[in-house]
Structure formats: structure tokens, C-alpha cells
Design a protein around this motif. Sequence first.
Motif, mmCIF file in Angstrom:
data_model
loop_
_atom_site.group_PDB
_atom_site.id
_atom_site.type_symbol
_atom_site.label_atom_id
_atom_site.label_comp_id
_atom_site.label_asym_id
_atom_site.label_seq_id
_atom_site.Cartn_x
_atom_site.Cartn_y
_atom_site.Cartn_z
ATOM 1 N N PRO A 79 -5.420 -26.397 -12.545
ATOM 2 C CA PRO A 79 -6.783 -25.945 -12.261
ATOM 3 C C PRO A 79 -7.858 -26.786 -12.966
ATOM 4 C CG PRO A 79 -5.373 -24.060 -12.680
ATOM 5 C CD PRO A 79 -4.582 -25.285 -13.030
ATOM 6 N N VAL A 80 -7.548 -27.305 -14.142
ATOM 7 C CA VAL A 80 -8.496 -28.177 -14.850
ATOM 8 C C VAL A 80 -8.699 -29.455 -14.045
ATOM 9 C CG1 VAL A 80 -8.923 -29.529 -16.947
ATOM 10 C CG2 VAL A 80 -7.913 -27.238 -17.106
ATOM 11 N N PHE A 81 -7.603 -30.056 -13.611
ATOM 12 C CA PHE A 81 -7.717 -31.259 -12.791
ATOM 13 C C PHE A 81 -8.459 -30.952 -11.497
ATOM 14 C CE2 PHE A 81 -3.554 -32.906 -14.822
ATOM 15 C CZ PHE A 81 -4.244 -33.378 -15.912
ATOM 16 N N GLY A 82 -8.133 -29.818 -10.885
ATOM 17 C CA GLY A 82 -8.788 -29.422 -9.644
ATOM 18 C C GLY A 82 -10.294 -29.266 -9.804
ATOM 19 N N LYS A 83 -10.729 -28.711 -10.931
ATOM 20 C CA LYS A 83 -12.159 -28.552 -11.201
ATOM 21 C C LYS A 83 -12.860 -29.908 -11.223
ATOM 22 C CE LYS A 83 -13.514 -28.018 -15.434
ATOM 23 N NZ LYS A 83 -13.755 -27.548 -16.787
ATOM 24 N N HIS A 84 -12.251 -30.877 -11.868
ATOM 25 C CA HIS A 84 -12.853 -32.207 -11.983
ATOM 26 C C HIS A 84 -12.714 -33.036 -10.713
ATOM 27 C CE1 HIS A 84 -13.961 -32.209 -16.248
ATOM 28 N NE2 HIS A 84 -12.926 -31.400 -16.400
ATOM 29 N N LEU A 85 -11.751 -32.692 -9.867
ATOM 30 C CA LEU A 85 -11.488 -33.471 -8.656
ATOM 31 C C LEU A 85 -11.927 -32.737 -7.387
ATOM 32 C CD1 LEU A 85 -7.987 -34.826 -9.686
ATOM 33 C CD2 LEU A 85 -10.142 -36.105 -9.615
ATOM 34 N N ALA A 86 -12.728 -31.701 -7.545
ATOM 35 C CA ALA A 86 -13.212 -30.950 -6.380
ATOM 36 C C ALA A 86 -13.915 -31.891 -5.406
ATOM 37 C CB ALA A 86 -14.162 -29.849 -6.829
ATOM 38 N N GLY A 87 -13.469 -31.874 -4.155
ATOM 39 C CA GLY A 87 -14.062 -32.722 -3.130
ATOM 40 C C GLY A 87 -13.573 -34.153 -3.119
ATOM 41 N N VAL A 88 -12.731 -34.532 -4.064
ATOM 42 C CA VAL A 88 -12.238 -35.914 -4.136
ATOM 43 C C VAL A 88 -10.979 -36.084 -3.291
ATOM 44 C CG1 VAL A 88 -11.417 -37.763 -5.670
ATOM 45 C CG2 VAL A 88 -13.257 -36.210 -6.419
ATOM 46 N N ASN A 89 -10.025 -35.175 -3.413
ATOM 47 C CA ASN A 89 -8.793 -35.157 -2.623
ATOM 48 C C ASN A 89 -7.930 -36.418 -2.739
ATOM 49 O OD1 ASN A 89 -9.574 -32.591 -1.618
ATOM 50 N ND2 ASN A 89 -10.880 -33.610 -0.132
ATOM 51 N N PRO A 90 -7.595 -36.839 -3.957
ATOM 52 C CA PRO A 90 -6.711 -37.998 -4.101
ATOM 53 C C PRO A 90 -5.270 -37.634 -3.763
ATOM 54 C CG PRO A 90 -7.086 -37.014 -6.234
ATOM 55 C CD PRO A 90 -7.948 -36.254 -5.248
#
Length: 118
Positions: A79-90
Motif C-alpha cells: 500500500p505504501v508503494f501504491g500510494k506513491h505510484l498512484a496513476g503510474v502503473n509500472p
Amino acid sequence: ETWPQSQAVRAGQFVFLQGQSGLRLDGSGLTGADDAQAQAEQAMQNVKVLLEEAGARMEDICKITTFVTDQATRKDVYPVFGKHLAGVNPTSTGLGVEALWKSELKVAIDVFSVISDA
């Protein structure tokens, strides 16, 4: 270390980051000695700083590889990574490993980016 290493290397439009963890970039030590979530947060803050120093943005991230020393911590770390990568979708690969380069590290993230022309 047996050779000089860089935290980030830019090669044309490509940016490669050294695996980031809870170790602070200023060399002042570890964030979250027993807290994988805090280490993940520090790692993502490091990623942002290093990308920006190389002329990239979080939105330029194409591929991440996540390393955790305990599979049970994935529920705290992702979830921490998801918060920082929101909208990035790597693209993403997650690996469980026995240990990282320092025994107190619980999580690390490896990042590859391509700076867009837009």
C-alpha cells in the motif's frame, strides 16, 4: 564495496536507480529499524528525490522490483508503494529474499524509468 557505485545513473532518457530501502540518502541511518512500512515510505521518498535529481518524475517509472525479507510484510509495504505510484502503473515483480545487504533492512525497491518527451 569493491567498486564505486552511484545512487542513480541517467543514460539518455533512461534512469536506473540503485535499490532503495529505509536508509536515508543523507547517510544519517535507517528509518524504521523494525518497521517494513516505514522503510518502504523512506525508500519511496528516496526514489522521488533521486529521480528528480536525474531529471525524471515518478510518472516516468516503467518497472519496479520489490524485495521483502518476510512475505507477511507485503500487506504493509505494497500500500505504501501504491500510494506513491498512484496513476503510474509500472510493471512490477515482487521477490521474497532471505536477506538484504544489511540485516536490519526489511524491504527494498529497484526502479527503472524512461523520461517521456511529453
